[in-house]
Design a protein around this motif. Structure first.
Motif, PDB file in Angstrom:
ATOM      1  N   LEU A 407       0.948  -1.117  -0.169  1.00 47.37           N
ATOM      2  CA  LEU A 407       0.063  -0.063   0.110  1.00 47.37           C
ATOM      3  C   LEU A 407       0.839   1.143   0.033  1.00 47.37           C
ATOM      4  CD1 LEU A 407      -2.989   0.706   2.215  1.00 47.37           C
ATOM      5  CD2 LEU A 407      -1.024   2.225   2.240  1.00 47.37           C
ATOM      6  N   ARG A 408       1.889   1.410   0.724  1.00 46.57           N
ATOM      7  CA  ARG A 408       2.692   2.320   0.992  1.00 46.57           C
ATOM      8  C   ARG A 408       3.495   2.757  -0.427  1.00 46.57           C
ATOM      9  NH1 ARG A 408       4.254   4.839   5.719  1.00 46.57           N
ATOM     10  NH2 ARG A 408       2.550   4.499   7.159  1.00 46.57           N
ATOM     11  N   ASP A 409       3.885   1.619  -1.219  1.00 42.92           N
ATOM     12  CA  ASP A 409       4.479   1.867  -2.499  1.00 42.92           C
ATOM     13  C   ASP A 409       3.367   2.656  -3.357  1.00 42.92           C
ATOM     14  OD1 ASP A 409       6.787   0.289  -2.037  1.00 42.92           O
ATOM     15  OD2 ASP A 409       5.679  -1.683  -2.747  1.00 42.92           O
ATOM     16  N   VAL A 410       2.209   2.468  -3.099  1.00 37.07           N
ATOM     17  CA  VAL A 410       1.155   3.033  -4.190  1.00 37.07           C
ATOM     18  C   VAL A 410       0.839   4.459  -3.874  1.00 37.07           C
ATOM     19  CG1 VAL A 410      -1.162   3.011  -5.109  1.00 37.07           C
ATOM     20  CG2 VAL A 410       0.023   0.777  -4.831  1.00 37.07           C
ATOM     21  N   VAL A 411       0.637   4.556  -2.205  1.00 35.71           N
ATOM     22  CA  VAL A 411       0.619   6.044  -1.797  1.00 35.71           C
ATOM     23  C   VAL A 411       1.596   7.060  -1.696  1.00 35.71           C
ATOM     24  CG1 VAL A 411      -0.208   7.146   0.409  1.00 35.71           C
ATOM     25  CG2 VAL A 411      -1.296   4.905  -0.453  1.00 35.71           C
ATOM     26  N   ASP A 412       2.892   6.251  -1.597  1.00 34.80           N
ATOM     27  CA  ASP A 412       4.036   7.137  -1.745  1.00 34.80           C
ATOM     28  C   ASP A 412       4.291   7.877  -3.258  1.00 34.80           C
ATOM     29  OD1 ASP A 412       4.395   6.854   0.731  1.00 34.80           O
ATOM     30  OD2 ASP A 412       6.168   5.511   0.795  1.00 34.80           O
ATOM     31  N   GLN A 413       3.756   6.955  -4.352  1.00 28.68           N
ATOM     32  CA  GLN A 413       3.870   7.322  -5.405  1.00 28.68           C
ATOM     33  C   GLN A 413       3.026   8.399  -6.085  1.00 28.68           C
ATOM     34  OE1 GLN A 413       5.496   5.513  -8.655  1.00 28.68           O
ATOM     35  NE2 GLN A 413       6.908   4.162  -7.447  1.00 28.68           N
ATOM     36  N   VAL A 414       1.779   8.344  -5.702  1.00 23.52           N
ATOM     37  CA  VAL A 414       0.555   9.010  -6.432  1.00 23.52           C
ATOM     38  C   VAL A 414      -0.106   9.966  -5.339  1.00 23.52           C
ATOM     39  CG1 VAL A 414       0.612   7.722  -8.354  1.00 23.52           C
ATOM     40  CG2 VAL A 414      -1.120   7.094  -6.420  1.00 23.52           C
ATOM     41  N   GLY A 415       0.070   9.517  -4.116  1.00 19.51           N
ATOM     42  CA  GLY A 415      -0.773  10.200  -2.775  1.00 19.51           C
ATOM     43  C   GLY A 415      -1.923   9.338  -2.772  1.00 19.51           C
ATOM     44  N   ALA A 416      -2.545   9.742  -1.358  1.00 17.54           N
ATOM     45  CA  ALA A 416      -3.644   9.069  -0.935  1.00 17.54           C
ATOM     46  C   ALA A 416      -4.947   9.507  -1.732  1.00 17.54           C
ATOM     47  CB  ALA A 416      -4.160   9.285   0.500  1.00 17.54           C
ATOM     48  N   ASP A 417      -5.269  10.581  -2.016  1.00 18.21           N
ATOM     49  CA  ASP A 417      -6.370  11.155  -2.787  1.00 18.21           C
ATOM     50  C   ASP A 417      -6.633  10.348  -4.111  1.00 18.21           C
ATOM     51  OD1 ASP A 417      -7.201  12.534  -0.943  1.00 18.21           O
ATOM     52  OD2 ASP A 417      -6.578  14.380  -1.316  1.00 18.21           O
ATOM     53  N   VAL A 418      -5.567  10.381  -4.913  1.00 15.12           N
ATOM     54  CA  VAL A 418      -5.538   9.667  -6.277  1.00 15.12           C
ATOM     55  C   VAL A 418      -5.604   8.286  -6.159  1.00 15.12           C
ATOM     56  CG1 VAL A 418      -4.101   9.214  -8.142  1.00 15.12           C
ATOM     57  CG2 VAL A 418      -3.936  11.453  -7.409  1.00 15.12           C
ATOM     58  N   THR A 419      -5.145   7.508  -4.897  1.00 11.09           N
ATOM     59  CA  THR A 419      -5.094   6.293  -4.928  1.00 11.09           C
ATOM     60  C   THR A 419      -6.673   5.928  -4.707  1.00 11.09           C
ATOM     61  OG1 THR A 419      -2.984   5.962  -4.038  1.00 11.09           O
ATOM     62  CG2 THR A 419      -4.421   4.327  -3.452  1.00 11.09           C
ATOM     63  N   ARG A 420      -7.458   6.660  -3.622  1.00  7.40           N
ATOM     64  CA  ARG A 420      -8.796   6.275  -3.490  1.00  7.40           C
ATOM     65  C   ARG A 420      -9.512   6.653  -4.591  1.00  7.40           C
ATOM     66  NH1 ARG A 420      -9.923   6.464   2.489  1.00  7.40           N
ATOM     67  NH2 ARG A 420     -12.191   6.713   1.838  1.00  7.40           N
ATOM     68  N   PHE A 421      -9.354   7.538  -5.267  1.00 12.78           N
ATOM     69  CA  PHE A 421     -10.349   7.797  -6.278  1.00 12.78           C
ATOM     70  C   PHE A 421     -10.127   6.680  -7.576  1.00 12.78           C
ATOM     71  CE2 PHE A 421     -12.787   9.626  -9.842  1.00 12.78           C
ATOM     72  CZ  PHE A 421     -13.441  10.618  -9.394  1.00 12.78           C
ATOM     73  N   VAL A 422      -8.867   6.453  -7.725  1.00 11.09           N
ATOM     74  CA  VAL A 422      -8.722   5.349  -9.031  1.00 11.09           C
ATOM     75  C   VAL A 422      -9.460   4.113  -8.404  1.00 11.09           C
ATOM     76  CG1 VAL A 422      -7.013   4.178 -10.275  1.00 11.09           C
ATOM     77  CG2 VAL A 422      -6.714   6.493  -9.682  1.00 11.09           C
ATOM     78  N   MET A 423      -9.051   3.697  -7.144  1.00 12.04           N
ATOM     79  CA  MET A 423      -9.715   2.446  -6.744  1.00 12.04           C
ATOM     80  C   MET A 423     -11.286   2.330  -6.766  1.00 12.04           C
ATOM     81  SD  MET A 423      -7.143   0.408  -5.814  1.00 12.04           S
ATOM     82  CE  MET A 423      -5.429   0.484  -5.613  1.00 12.04           C
TER      83      MET A 423
END
Length: 580
Positions: A407-423
């Motif tokens: 999860l940290r790999d993803v959030v560190d690259q694009v941020g929590a907001d982008v991660t949440r929306f895309v998911m």
């Protein structure tokens, strides 16, 4: 303010009028009567199926009922035209003033626009993530965490009393494996070569755990048999892993209300009590299962087992709850855990499972149906896999995790907001491709950018209006002359805004938070379309010379921003005020 609900009331009142006149029989069930947008917008603003669903119980041709309803509907001051189509569908057009007044309603209600009481305060337990406490959360857990948290926010917005719950799977053999893996890192902290045998967890994330064990125990555990240290290290390592998981969830802006432990079910009589309840119902018995369907394994042999008669509640086969050696199967504590949730008084249970738990759905639903005697429904949402891409290639594995992308790999690259929306850009049961380049791309093909860009444009309009001396507070804007919003493009945007309360209720009814993301993308497209038309038609621009007209148009922009913010709030995404 839900225009669709209001018009449904108008339709039911028309039905009552026909019944009072003797044109329709009394006692008709109106539950299936709906008012919704027509499939083809050219047919009108709203359509009702009332005549079609009432025809059979009323014993009348649907078109005859439709024509009677149309006469009553035409008398309503909000309705501009009513058309009976085909065998009996009723298409309705509303007056522009009805749509225009929606802008003032949105501005008046603000953050409460779309909030619903449909949940009636029912208590809902949403269990999600529930990752084994054996390592950091991977990208699959990320999607489940976002779906579960957004669903909880959606249900709360729709009037449910929601509890977010994490079930710690700390009672199985995998925690013994964690303890043995941590012990090797403990040895490593003492300068010894760790022996990461096959089956142990190889990730570097256990190195700090090994150091912490050294700090806590010194060298007392070195060269000791596992009977000396296994129990202590199970607890020590589990606590460390759960602390890591909590940090991962916090990075994604997810906060749980309750953490429940599987281990706490053992030795407390809770498993026995749940199974005794089922036994008292005649649903626990000693029996022999049929061999597995398809090719029978060579080592399979018929043997008597303690079984739950799950077929009595919709399952395909009965399920074992006790192994031949007298120990519990994995299913037994899960039954007890769900019985505990029933006993805590929840009116509805929702489980968010990974795609690999598909075979578990029917048996778990059967158990809850039996334990609650059919009172408490269980909805299981399966979250499909996420495929990660970067530079057009599958994303590499994480060394720290050992075997997966965290999860940290993803959030560190694009941020929590982008991660949440895309998911949430795909339904939970559909596979999702997560391309690190595309999710940061500034184009209309990227829904995250397109929605946030709409909100940024709205804020730029508000700033320009303020600079021009126009009051931009919601109270003032709500009092503007909405009659100035008469262009078809403006009415189209208002119609999309009017769908928001209905969308919330539908999404909550089906436990589908992705509908909010879809809606926001459609709303953003409608807003950008109006903005772009203003480039060619000055009368559609938000900033005008006529201050009264400008106030109305700014009000429309602000109303759009309110709905975007409300929707993003459900997704757990912060609205962007300015694009950088």
């Amino acid at each position: 303010m839900n225009l669709f609900t209001e018009l449904r009331t108008v339709v039911t009142e028309a039905i009552a009028a026909l019944q009072a006149a003797g044109d329709l029989p009394g006692g008709l069930d109106l539950a299936a009567v709906a008012v919704e947008p027509p499939r083809d917008a050219a047919h009108g603003d709203m359509a009702t199926n009332a005549a079609m669903v009432l025809a059979k119980p009323a014993g009348l041709p649907p078109r005859q009922i439709a024509e009677g309803l149309a006469r009553h509907l035409e008398a309503d001051a909000r309705i501009a035209a009513v058309e009976v189509a085909g065998p009996g569908f009723i298409n309705i057009r509303l007056k522009d003033a009805v749509w225009q007044q929606t802008v003032a309603a949105i501005l008046s209600q603000g953050g409460d626009y779309g909030r619903s009481a449909v949940g009636q305060g029912l208590r809902v337990n949403v269990e999600f993530v529930s990752a084994n406490p054996t390592g950091p959360m991977h990208v699959g857990h990320t999607r489940g965490a976002v779906v579960g948290d957004a669903l909880a926010k959606l249900l709360a917005f729709a009037g449910f009393d929601v509890t977010r719950e994490y079930y710690i799977n700390d009672g199985g053999a995998q925690v013994d494996v964690l303890a043995r893996s941590a012990y090797e890192r403990y040895r490593e902290a003492h300068g010894l070569e760790p022996e990461i045998a096959e089956g142990l967890y190889p990730g570097d994330y256990l190195i700090p755990v090994g150091q912490a064990l050294k700090d806590a125990y010194g060298d007392r555990l070195l060269n000791q048999p596992e009977t000396v240290w296994l129990a202590d290290l199970r607890e020590f390592a589990t606590e460390r892993m759960m602390a890591m998981i909590r940090e991962d969830l916090a990075a994604l802006n997810v906060e749980m209300d309750v953490y429940s432990s599987e281990k706490a079910l053992y030795g407390t009589g809770k498993i026995e009590a749940a199974l005794q309840r089922l036994r008292d119902m005649g649903l626990i018995y000693e029996g022999v299962l049929e061999p597995p369907k398809g090719k029978t394994p060579e080592d399979w042999e018929p043997r008597e087992q303690t079984l739950f008669r799950s077929t009595a509640h919709g399952d395909d086969v009965d399920r074992p709850v006790m192994k031949s050696d007298g120990s519990w199967t994995y299913f037994a504590p899960d039954i007890a855990y769900h019985f505990d949730k029933v006993e805590r008084g929840f009116d509805q249970l929702i489980d968010i499972f990974g795609a690999d738990h598909g075979g578990y759905v029917k048996r778990m639903k059967a158990a809850v149906a039996a334990l609650s005697e059919g009172r408490v429904p269980l909805d299981v949402k399966l979250v499909q896999l996420v495929k990660l891409f970067k530079n057009g290639e599958p994303f590499k594995m994480s060394k720290r995790a050992g075997t997966f992308v965290t999860l940290r790999d993803v959030v560190d690259q694009v941020g929590a907001d982008v991660t949440r929306f895309v998911m949430l850009t795909r339904k939970n049961d559909a596979p999702l491709d997560f391309d690190f380049d595309k999710v940061l791309e500034q184009s209309k093909d990227n829904p995250v950018f397109y929605v946030q860009y709409a909100n940024a444009r709205i804020n730029s309009v508000l700033r320009k209006a303020a600079e021009a001396g126009v009051a931009t507070d919601d109270l003032t804007l709500a009092g503007g002359d909405v009659a100035a919003l008469g262009h078809e493009a403006e009415i189209a945007l208002i119609k999309k805004l009017s769908e928001w309360p209905r969308l919330v209720e539908i999404a909550a009814k089906h436990n589908e938070p992705h509908r909010v993301a879809f809606y926001l993308a459609e709303l953003a497209a409608e807003f950008h379309g109006l903005w772009n038309r203003g480039n060619d038609e000055p009368s559609l621009r938000f900033v005008q010379d006529d201050l009264a007209v400008m106030q109305a148009k700014i009000g429309l922009a602000r109303a759009t921003g309110v709905v975007i913010s409300n929707g993003l709030g459900i997704l757990g995404v912060a609205p962007v005020e300015e694009m950088r």
